[in-house]
Design a protein around this motif. Structure first.
Motif, short mmCIF file in Angstrom:
data_model
loop_
_atom_site.label_atom_id
_atom_site.label_comp_id
_atom_site.label_asym_id
_atom_site.label_seq_id
_atom_site.Cartn_x
_atom_site.Cartn_y
_atom_site.Cartn_z
N SER A 98 0.81 -1.15 0.04
CA SER A 98 -0.02 -0.03 0.32
C SER A 98 0.82 1.22 -0.03
O SER A 98 0.29 2.38 -0.45
N ALA A 99 1.99 1.13 0.26
CA ALA A 99 3.10 2.44 0.29
C ALA A 99 4.60 1.97 -0.06
O ALA A 99 4.81 0.53 -0.06
N PRO A 100 5.16 2.51 -0.65
CA PRO A 100 6.42 2.26 -1.16
C PRO A 100 7.34 1.77 -0.03
O PRO A 100 7.35 2.46 1.08
N GLY A 101 8.19 0.94 -0.51
CA GLY A 101 9.21 0.55 0.55
C GLY A 101 8.94 -0.59 1.48
O GLY A 101 9.76 -1.03 2.59
N MET A 102 7.88 -1.17 1.37
CA MET A 102 7.32 -1.95 2.61
C MET A 102 7.77 -3.34 2.05
O MET A 102 8.16 -3.72 1.20
N ARG A 103 8.22 -4.13 3.23
CA ARG A 103 8.51 -5.67 2.94
C ARG A 103 7.89 -6.69 3.76
O ARG A 103 7.53 -6.02 4.98
N ALA A 104 7.93 -7.86 3.54
CA ALA A 104 7.36 -8.85 4.22
C ALA A 104 8.07 -10.10 3.96
O ALA A 104 8.46 -10.42 2.78
N SER A 105 7.86 -11.02 4.69
CA SER A 105 8.46 -12.62 4.29
C SER A 105 7.50 -13.29 3.82
O SER A 105 6.41 -13.31 4.21
N PRO A 106 7.86 -13.83 2.55
CA PRO A 106 6.77 -14.61 1.52
C PRO A 106 6.28 -15.60 2.41
O PRO A 106 6.81 -16.27 3.24
N ASP A 107 4.87 -15.91 2.20
CA ASP A 107 4.05 -16.82 3.10
C ASP A 107 3.75 -18.03 2.10
O ASP A 107 2.72 -17.77 1.30
N LEU A 108 4.61 -18.90 2.06
CA LEU A 108 4.34 -20.07 1.04
C LEU A 108 3.16 -20.95 1.28
O LEU A 108 2.76 -21.58 0.29
N SER A 109 2.68 -20.90 2.35
CA SER A 109 1.32 -21.56 2.80
C SER A 109 0.26 -21.05 1.85
O SER A 109 -0.80 -21.73 1.60
N LEU A 110 0.31 -19.73 1.53
CA LEU A 110 -0.77 -19.19 0.70
C LEU A 110 -1.00 -19.83 -0.90
O LEU A 110 -1.87 -19.70 -1.18
#
Length: 348
Positions: free
Chosen positions: A113-125
């Motif tokens: 929703s905003a530039p520069g954000m990060r998250a760990s990939p959720d492989l379960s999805l």
């Protein structure tokens, strides 16, 4: 092998812009048929700010989302609202309603929703459930800014030869804004996909799979139109008057015993002009390109169960032995070995 056709009597007509566009479309269609393009609309996200989703490299989820595919391509359609998207390590791009962002090389990427954000990939999805696709999720922080994103996956062959994949950049961003001629068809496809993904009508899965493929093809066509005039590569070669006609000839009659001289006569230019222009645009000589394209055609026929001798004749070789030598040299394995290995992989 067949003899090359006689040169056209009216070269000016043959090289017209309209004819080049038509021939280029046929070459693109030929490649898409040969590389077994298959699609699926996988996710339908309804997101509220703030939110971030990070996807891993496509090779890490390929066997889950598109079993049997050699390469998986992911792309996203912004159905409502806006967001930011980028391949990891690249600057974020503002995405608005109607935009499409494609990651042809399977790079890890982020939407947020905003530039520069990060998250760990959720492989379960990505685990495919027993319920029909797409997977529908409502996520985010509950803020006022809402975004709807439809996520599509495409599987295709990358071996032994996929000139389209090799010519695509890591990221393609296509704006939904602009004149109706360039964006209207893509917007129509997007609207149909969004409507179908929210329905429970019979045949929905099949419609969505076909829509995913159509949207990708339309995105590639629009990408070709936006390439700079000085751009090189296979895609740029499709619209080049000389290279586009040469590619159309090679794809139209791959069994012919083409030489650079006969191909130049068919296109209506000198041998040196064709050789130089083709190598500059495509990155390899025309007869080498033809040899690789024949191997791609042969690989499809091998997987479909044709005999090696039948495949040899179908792709322009006078003997099974000559074909087998060429296949092993260019692909790295004998035809029967390649079929055994890749047939098992595709059915796994």
């Amino acid at each position: 092998m067949h003899e090359p056709p006689a040169p056209p009597s009216e070269r000016d007509d043959r090289a017209s812009g309209a004819d080049t566009v038509g021939a280029s479309a046929d070459v693109l269609s030929d490649v898409l048929r040969s590389v077994r393009l298959t699609g699926a609309v996988y996710f339908d996200f309804d997101l509220s700010s703030p939110w971030v989703a990070e996807a891993p490299p496509s090779r890490e989820i390929a066997a889950i989302v598109m079993p049997g595919a050699q390469r998986v391509i992911e792309y996203h359609l912004i159905a409502r609202g806006s967001c930011w998207g980028n391949a990891v390590g690249q600057p974020p791009v503002r995405l608005k309603e109607g935009d499409v962002i494609v990651f042809p090389q399977g790079d890890p990427h982020v939407l947020s929703s905003a530039p520069g954000m990060r998250a760990s990939p959720d492989l379960s999805l990505f685990v495919r459930p027993t319920t029909p696709l797409p997977l529908v999720y409502e996520r985010g922080g509950g803020g006022a800014d809402r975004t709807r994103i439809v996520c599509c996956f495409l599987g295709c062959d990358e071996r032994p030869f996929n000139p389209l994949l090799a010519s695509l950049p890591p990221t393609i961003h296509l704006s939904g804004a602009g004149n109706e001629a360039s964006s209207g068809w893509l917007a129509t496809l997007l609207n149909i996909a969004v409507r179908e993904s929210g329905s429970a009508r019979a045949g929905r899965d099949n419609i969505l799979a076909r829509m995913s493929e159509l949207m990708f093809v339309e995105a590639i066509r629009r990408h070709i139109e936006t390439l700079p005039a000085a751009q090189t590569g296979w895609l740029a070669g499709l619209r080049d008057p000389v290279v586009g006609q040469a590619l159309a000839a090679l794809h139209g009659e791959p069994v012919i015993a083409w030489t650079v001289e006969s191909l130049a006569r068919a296109v209506g230019v000198s041998r040196s002009v064709l050789a130089d222009r083709f190598a500059e645009m495509v990155g390899q000589p025309p007869i080498q390109y033809l040899a690789m394209w024949r191997m791609q055609l042969a690989s499809r026929r091998l997987l479909e169960g044709e005999t090696v001798s039948g495949v040899a004749s179908a792709v322009g070789y006078e003997s099974e032995a000559a074909f087998s030598r060429a296949f092993k040299k260019l692909v790295g394995a004998a035809p029967s070995t390649w079929r055994r290995t890749n047939g098992l992989r595709a059915s796994a």
